[in-house]
Every structure is written in structure tokens, then in C-alpha cells.
Design a protein around this motif. Structure first.
Motif, PDB file in Angstrom:
ATOM      1  N   ILE A  80     -43.743 -19.494  43.548  1.00  6.75           N
ATOM      2  CA  ILE A  80     -42.391 -19.628  44.099  1.00  6.75           C
ATOM      3  C   ILE A  80     -41.549 -18.488  43.540  1.00  6.75           C
ATOM      4  N   ASP A  81     -41.230 -17.526  44.380  1.00  2.29           N
ATOM      5  CA  ASP A  81     -40.488 -16.348  43.936  1.00  2.29           C
ATOM      6  C   ASP A  81     -39.005 -16.691  43.748  1.00  2.29           C
ATOM      7  N   ILE A  83     -37.413 -18.650  41.678  1.00  2.26           N
ATOM      8  CA  ILE A  83     -37.251 -20.109  41.694  1.00  2.26           C
ATOM      9  C   ILE A  83     -35.865 -20.528  41.218  1.00  2.26           C
ATOM     10  N   ASN A  84     -35.242 -19.704  40.368  1.00  2.00           N
ATOM     11  CA  ASN A  84     -33.919 -20.039  39.834  1.00  2.00           C
ATOM     12  C   ASN A  84     -32.826 -19.984  40.907  1.00  2.00           C
ATOM     13  N   ILE A  91     -36.758 -28.152  46.715  1.00  2.00           N
ATOM     14  CA  ILE A  91     -38.068 -27.506  46.576  1.00  2.00           C
ATOM     15  C   ILE A  91     -39.150 -28.529  46.253  1.00  2.00           C
ATOM     16  N   ILE A 136     -48.559 -24.037  39.320  1.00  2.00           N
ATOM     17  CA  ILE A 136     -47.343 -23.579  39.996  1.00  2.00           C
ATOM     18  C   ILE A 136     -46.675 -22.522  39.129  1.00  2.00           C
ATOM     19  N   GLY A 138     -43.453 -19.976  38.893  1.00  2.00           N
ATOM     20  CA  GLY A 138     -42.133 -19.614  39.401  1.00  2.00           C
ATOM     21  C   GLY A 138     -41.669 -18.327  38.751  1.00  2.00           C
ATOM     22  N   THR A 139     -41.256 -17.368  39.543  1.00  2.00           N
ATOM     23  CA  THR A 139     -40.773 -16.098  38.989  1.00  2.00           C
ATOM     24  C   THR A 139     -39.250 -16.075  39.022  1.00  2.00           C
ATOM     25  N   LEU A 154     -36.337 -28.630  35.339  1.00  2.00           N
ATOM     26  CA  LEU A 154     -37.286 -27.544  35.568  1.00  2.00           C
ATOM     27  C   LEU A 154     -37.715 -26.924  34.239  1.00  2.00           C
TER      28      LEU A 154
END
Length: 298
Positions: A80-81, A83-84, A91, A136, A138-139, A154
Motif C-alpha cells: 500500500i503506497d 499508506i499515511n 482501507i 502487508i 505500507g510505504t 496502524l
């Protein structure tokens, strides 16, 4: 007759139980909901299970298949690019709880939930759980202010790994004698002092640079605009990073028009401006040498 349907979800739910002997007769096939002692189509399901078991046994015997236990599961990854920047509840929804390691399928506190979308399509759908072989990733960019307000739920469910620029990936990568690894290192050390280490630029800015045009494009379309954003028009700071090849001091005391009753008093602070792209591009190599404090002729 029964109005209940034969569904794949029921078969998937009961198949392992049938193989282990938990389901011995059709009365052991239970409905997903309601108070009936057994499923309205239990007889059909039980007959289907027996037929499937016979087919399985015949297939294994005919093809000399050796059953393997504890086969290593394939690993699956979802990325998930940024994600923030997303809405966590949208999501993940109900899955946010299931992401925790001990809540995954097969673990000590395994949890399953009934997904609203699935149950609306198939009332007999099985509860959903997250398997251990799903990863998973997240970037996010730590320079982004939205990281500060990152959802606590998160933060609790993910491990955080800082990915700093990797100079070694630019090792011995040169364009017309300009060492790109050294160039990136110099720029980042200056940014660290003026803006903070989390604002360093990544090695990706130079990874695809193969020609002088690529390098000029990286500065023109990526690095210079980024520094303008970092320093909000403070061209003196941009000059401290890029040097005289990109930023010049300009006359801060122009001749003003006369205005009755008003005299402008200068604070004598020098002002700076970015050179037009075409100006530094003509002498791009000299500009980069000034940035790197390399004396002319070297």
C-alpha cells in the motif's frame, strides 16, 4: 422442498470436518444460522462429501500421489503506497484487528469476522481471517506532515523500518566525471543541517541517470523544486545547498520611484535568486563542481 441453496462456502466450511470424522452423518451438517438441528440440504451435502472423498482417493491412487505434510506455504505480499495519506478505516475496515500476529489464522488468539459485503451477497458465507503467509507493506515519506497524525491503531500493528538513502547503490556511478554517490552525500549532509535528516533526498533521484540530459533533468524537475518546497522561498538556504552555480546574490537596493512623504529604509540583508534553468544548464558541470566545492580545473 427446502429453499436453501448448495453453496461453496458450506462445502469449504465442512470439508475438513468431514475428512477428520467430525461429520459422520447428514445430521452433522449444520446451518449457518437459525435453530434447525441440521441444514435443510444436509442430505445433499453429505452425499456430495462422500462422492468428493471417493474421487480424491481414486485420483491419489491412480496417479500414485504421495501426500506431503507441513508443506511450506507460499508467501503473498500486498503493498500500500503512501499508506499515511489514506483513511485507515476505509482501507482495512474490520480487518484492522485481524492484522495482529496473534489474531491470524492458526495462532493462539485466532479471530475471524463476517465481512459485510460478503454476507450481503451470500448469507452462508464463511467468516474471514488473515493467514500467516500474507505480508502487508505500507510505504510513506517521513518528510510528509501527515505522518505525525498517523493512526495509533496502524502504529500498533506494523513494524516501522527506516529506509535511508543508500549511497552504495550509486557506487562508481559517474556522469562526465561527476560522482553521483558523492554528489548525493554532499546534498544530503547540507539538508540534514538546514532542514533535518528526515528530509534527505533518496538515491532514486539519480538511479536512472545515464546521460548528462538525465542528470540535468533530475535537478531541474526534481531536486530544485523539492528544495524550493523545503525552504519556502528562502533562496539563501537553497544556495547553501546548491552553491553559486544555481543561486546568485542580486541587487537588493534598486532605484525606487519617488513617493511623497515616504522613504524606504533597507535592512541591508542580501537577497538571492535562482538562476534561470537555461543559464545553469549551459554550464551544468561547472555548477555541480561549485556545489561539490571542487576547484576549477580539477
Amino acid at each position: 422442498g427446502s429453499q436453501q441453496r448448495l453453496t461453496r462456502a458450506i462445502v469449504e466450511r465442512d470439508w475438513d470436518r468431514f475428512l477428520t470424522g467430525e461429520i459422520k452423518t447428514f445430521t452433522d451438517v449444520k446451518p449457518s444460522r437459525g435453530s434447525n438441528p441440521y441444514h435443510g440440504n444436509a442430505g445433499y451435502y453429505f452425499a456430495l462429501y462422500k462422492s468428493l472423498k471417493k474421487f480424491q482417493d481414486d485420483f491419489i491412487s491412480t496417479n500414485n500421489i504421495v501426500k506431503r505434510e507441513n508443506v511450506e506455504q507460499k508467501k503473498y505480499v500486498i503493498i500500500i503506497d503512501e499508506i499515511n495519506r489514506g483513511n485507515v478505516s476505509q482501507i482495512f475496515g474490520e480487518l484492522i484487528t485481524l492484522l495482529e500476529e496473534d489474531k491470524r489464522l492458526g495462532n493462539s488468539e485466532e479471530l475471524k469476522v463476517q465481512l459485510p459485503y460478503s454476507s450481503s451477497i451470500d448469507p452462508d458465507s464463511e467468516p474471514f481471517g488473515v493467514p500467516n503467509n500474507l505480508y502487508i507493506i505500507g510505504t510513506m515519506n517521513t518528510a510528509d506532515r501527515s505522518v505525525e497524525a498517523l493512526d495509533t491503531a496502524l502504529r500498533r500493528r506494523f513494524e516501522f523500518k527506516e529506509m535511508m538513502p543508500k549511497l552504495e547503490l550509486l557506487k562508481e556511478k559517474k556522469i562526465d566525471d561527476i560522482d553521483l554517490g558523492n554528489l548525493l552525500d554532499i546534498i544530503n549532509k547540507r539538508i540534514c543541517v538546514l532542514k533535518g535528516r528526515e528530509h534527505q533526498i533518496g538515491h532514486s533521484y539519480f538511479m536512472n541517470c545515464k546521460t548528462t540530459e538525465d542528470l540535468k533533468s533530475a535537478f531541474k524537475n526534481k531536486i530544485v523544486p523539492l528544495l524550493q518546497e523545503y525552504f519556502y522561498g528562502n533562496y539563501a538556504y537553497i544556495g547553501l545547498v546548491l552553491g553559486n552555480g544555481f543561486v546568485r546574490k542580486e541587487d537588493s537596493n534598486p532605484e525606487f520611484a519617488s513617493l511623497d512623504g515616504y522613504t524606504y529604509e533597507s535592512d541591508n540583508e542580501p537577497t538571492y535568486r535562482l538562476l534561470p534553468d537555461e543559464e545553469w544548464e549551459k554550464n551544468w558541470k561547472d555548477a555541480l563542481k561549485k556545489l561539490m566545492n571542487i576547484e576549477e580545473g580539477k
